[in-house]
Design an enzyme around this catalytic site. Structure first.
Site, PDB file in Angstrom:
ATOM      1  CB  ILE A 233       5.150  30.664 -22.927  1.00  0.00           C
ATOM      2  CG1 ILE A 233       6.171  29.568 -22.738  1.00  0.00           C
ATOM      3  CG2 ILE A 233       5.756  31.867 -23.190  1.00  0.00           C
ATOM      4  CD1 ILE A 233       7.417  29.958 -21.311  1.00  0.00           C
TER       5      ILE A 233
ATOM      6  CE  LYS B 107      -9.558  29.350 -44.741  1.00  0.00           C
ATOM      7  NZ  LYS B 107      -8.588  28.658 -45.711  1.00  0.00           N
TER       8      LYS B 107
ATOM      9  CG  HIS C 193      16.710  21.602  -5.294  1.00  0.00           C
ATOM     10  ND1 HIS C 193      17.166  20.812  -6.389  1.00  0.00           N
ATOM     11  CD2 HIS C 193      16.114  20.505  -4.465  1.00  0.00           C
ATOM     12  CE1 HIS C 193      17.260  19.710  -6.210  1.00  0.00           C
ATOM     13  NE2 HIS C 193      16.606  19.687  -4.970  1.00  0.00           N
TER      14      HIS C 193
ATOM     15  CE  LYS D 291     -10.381  22.428 -43.676  1.00  0.00           C
ATOM     16  NZ  LYS D 291     -11.639  23.097 -44.484  1.00  0.00           N
TER      17      LYS D 291
ATOM     18  CD  GLU E 147      17.425  23.836  -8.818  1.00  0.00           C
ATOM     19  OE1 GLU E 147      18.299  24.186  -7.760  1.00  0.00           O
ATOM     20  OE2 GLU E 147      17.190  22.752  -8.687  1.00  0.00           O
TER      21      GLU E 147
ATOM     22  CB  CYS F 243      19.967  18.629  -3.937  1.00  0.00           C
ATOM     23  SG  CYS F 243      18.815  17.556  -2.967  1.00  0.00           S
TER      24      CYS F 243
HETATM   25  N1  GLN Z   1      19.074  11.492  -3.852  1.00  0.00           N
HETATM   26  C1  GLN Z   1      19.168  12.456  -3.005  1.00  0.00           C
HETATM   27  C2  GLN Z   1      18.579  12.609  -1.733  1.00  0.00           C
HETATM   28  O1  GLN Z   1      17.225  11.953  -1.854  1.00  0.00           O
HETATM   29  C3  GLN Z   1      19.162  13.930  -3.425  1.00  0.00           C
HETATM   30  C4  GLN Z   1      18.130  14.398  -3.950  1.00  0.00           C
HETATM   31  C5  GLN Z   1      18.140  15.369  -4.855  1.00  0.00           C
HETATM   32  O2  GLN Z   1      19.288  15.827  -5.304  1.00  0.00           O
HETATM   33  N2  GLN Z   1      17.151  16.324  -5.149  1.00  0.00           N
HETATM   34  O3  GLN Z   1      18.824  13.016  -0.870  1.00  0.00           O
END
Ligand code: GLN
Length: 534
Positions: free
Chosen positions: A19, A224, A508, A190, A510, A382
């Site tokens: 961070i 210090k 993904h 320290k 995210e 996924c």
């Molecule tokens: N295990 C699953 C695959 O390999 C999904 C992978 C995951 O969720 N990142 O396709």
């Protein structure tokens, strides 16, 4: 010419070095500089891709398909720049490359040593981050704490970078802990002094010391530290515990950390624009109602395993002015659970994130079924998409033997199967389908409504895929295949006709969510959850 900032840590790990590095980067970017970030992880794994999430937390994936430390997620979210394969370097990567060169004969018969061969390799990775990104400043965080045996070669390389590039082009930030001792009720300097001694032992004199402390350091304490560690007193920056992490860059800014850094690097202190960031802090501080989202996974004991998912949920919350409360549901426990109504009683949305292996799978299937039947907003990611498809095949289409060959190699109906180009792969590391792939969206679907684009690119990390042999049957029963990879015909997004908000993706999302720019799939999921609540 690129300038280099190195962030080291002392006393203990988990101080928030990542961070600190991201905050400094954000401040420089807000002053109009192009910044790039890098993390060195001194462990011997080539990358965290093969490590257990319980050991290491989430694996963050860059657009170019690098499996990296989760700190890179913090970097991307703070500086809003896409990082790449030069951003995460481990001892494993360095050694593989050195050994490969040795085998090829590149060293022309020389004895291969830590200095100079390993250190040269490390320096090359630092310079490559600079040249390939064209950044004005590269900020590199060194994982671990000074004094660790494993980080020695890295520290020696940094020392050499300073020697080669000169003092005006390299800046060292050292982060330490200033603990509060109860009883005597005082802060102690320290440990900081000792960790700076440790750093000097390897030839590095810090230019700035960032002290993590529960309260603001008094001037006397700063003096210090300044005197014993040989840094000007205004170069001792305190990093107090905060409720809102977005406040940290502002705290550094108020102590002029970025100005000091720029001046020492001989760069003009350009005007700063923090307006968007300040808006974000304000928004985060004033979230109105709370909304509970169930997150169903097998690593719920370690929240870091789902770090980017948690962050992406929060970002969507910022957009709609709600505070996200996560209902952590252990998928394994769910397998035997008698009362699902109780588990999901307060949850306004159900999310099944990524995962590997067959533990807890049946619990996840039950959760997907619960969301489908009770019309609760659902987001599958996924493995979460694969689960949603299996559940639908079994319980709606009557394909009772439906499963994934990942969990059941010889299952009757391999609805989810190994991708054909994965079948001959033996090595586990770095061989999944990784990074950006295109996805074409079908008009008139939820996905299209969210993205408002025909073609999107998202980051992947998987080995199994939806088996297109089953597409027609599932389609007939009301599954919509709203996102498809145009090159391989691989299913990327699915939805359900008979549900207000049921969507799942093979990628993904995210990883691409930002605090100021919530990812469309997370945003619409939270929006639907708010509606559901009402
Ligand atoms: N295990 C699953 C695959 O390999 C999904 C992978 C995951 O969720 N990142 O396709």
């Amino acid at each position: 010419m690129t300038k280099y900032v190195f962030v080291t840590g002392g006393v203990v790990s988990g101080l928030g070095k990542g961070i600190t590095a991201s905050s400094l980067a954000l401040l420089l970017k807000s002053r109009g500089y192009k910044v790039f970030m890098q993390k060195f992880d001194p462990y011997v794994n080539v990358d965290p891709g093969t490590m257990s999430p319980f050991q290491h937390g989430e694996v963050f994936v860059t657009y170019d398909g690098c499996e990296t430390d989760l700190d890179l997620g913090h970097y991307e979210r703070f500086i809003d720049e896409e990082l790449n394969y030069t951003s995460n370097i481990t001892t494993g990567k360095i050694y593989s490359s050195v050994i490969e060169k040795e085998r090829r004969g590149d060293y022309l018969g020389g004895t291969v040593q830590i200095v100079p061969h390993v250190t040269n390799e490390i320096k090359q990775k630092i310079y490559e981050a600079g040249s390939s990104s064209g950044a004005d400043v590269v900020i590199t965080e060194i994982g671990g704490t000074v004094g660790d045996i494993e980080s020695l070669a890295f520290l020696e390389a940094l020392r050499q970078v300073r020697y080669e590039q000169g003092k005006e082009n390299v800046f060292f930030v050292h982060t330490t802990l200033v603990p509060y001792i109860y009883g005597s009720n005082e802060l102690k300097t320290k440990p900081t002094q000792h960790s700076v001694i440790e750093l000097r032992r390897v030839g590095i004199q810090p230019d700035m010391i960032v002290c993590r402390a529960p309260v603001v350091l008094e001037e006397g304490l700063k003096k210090k530290i300044s005197m014993f560690c040989d840094v000007p007193v205004d170069h001792v920056i305190d990093s107090v515990d905060v409720k809102n992490i977005y406040q940290i860059p502002v705290n550094y800014y108020q102590q002029k950390a970025d100005e000091i850094l720029l001046r020492e690097l001989n760069l003009p202190v350009q005007k700063i624009d923090l307006s968007k960031w300040l808006d974000l802090i304000d928004r985060v501080d004033h979230l109105k109602e709370e909304i509970e989202i169930a997150l169903v996974g097998k690593y719920v004991g370690l929240h870091d395993a789902y770090l980017s998912v948690m962050e992406a949920l929060k970002h969507a919350g910022y957009k709609y002015n709600v505070k996200i409360k996560i209902n952590w549901v252990d998928s394994e426990a769910l397998e035997q659970e008698k009362n699902l109504d109780k588990v999901f009683a307060h949850s306004k949305g159900i999310l099944i994130p990524g995962g590997f292996g067959n533990r807890g799978i049946e619990g996840k299937i039950r959760a997907a079924q619960y969301a489908r039947v009770h019309q609760i907003p659902f987001l599958g990611i996924c493995l979460g998409m694969q689960i949603a498809v299996i559940e639908f095949a079994r319980n709606v289409c009557g394909i009772t033997g439906a499963s994934s060959t990942e969990f059941q190699e010889l299952c009757e109906d391999p609805i989810i199967d190994l991708m054909s180009d994965q079948k001959s792969i033996i090595n586990k590391g770095g061989t999944l389908r990784l990074g950006n792939y295109a996805c074409k969206l079908q008009k008139g679907t939820l996905a299209y409504k969210d993205y408002k684009e025909d073609l999107i690119y998202e980051r992947h990390r998987h080995r199994y895929e939806f088996n297109n042999r089953y597409r027609e049957v599932l389609e007939q029963k009301g599954m919509i295949f709203s996102g498809i990879n145009p090159d391989s015909n691989l299913v990327e997004i699915i939805e359900l006709k008979s549900h207000p908000h049921f969507i799942a993706c093979q990628f993904h999302p995210e990883f691409k969510s930002r605090p100021n720019r919530s990812h469309p799939l997370f945003a619409s999921f939270i929006e639907a959850s708010i509606h559901y609540k009402k």
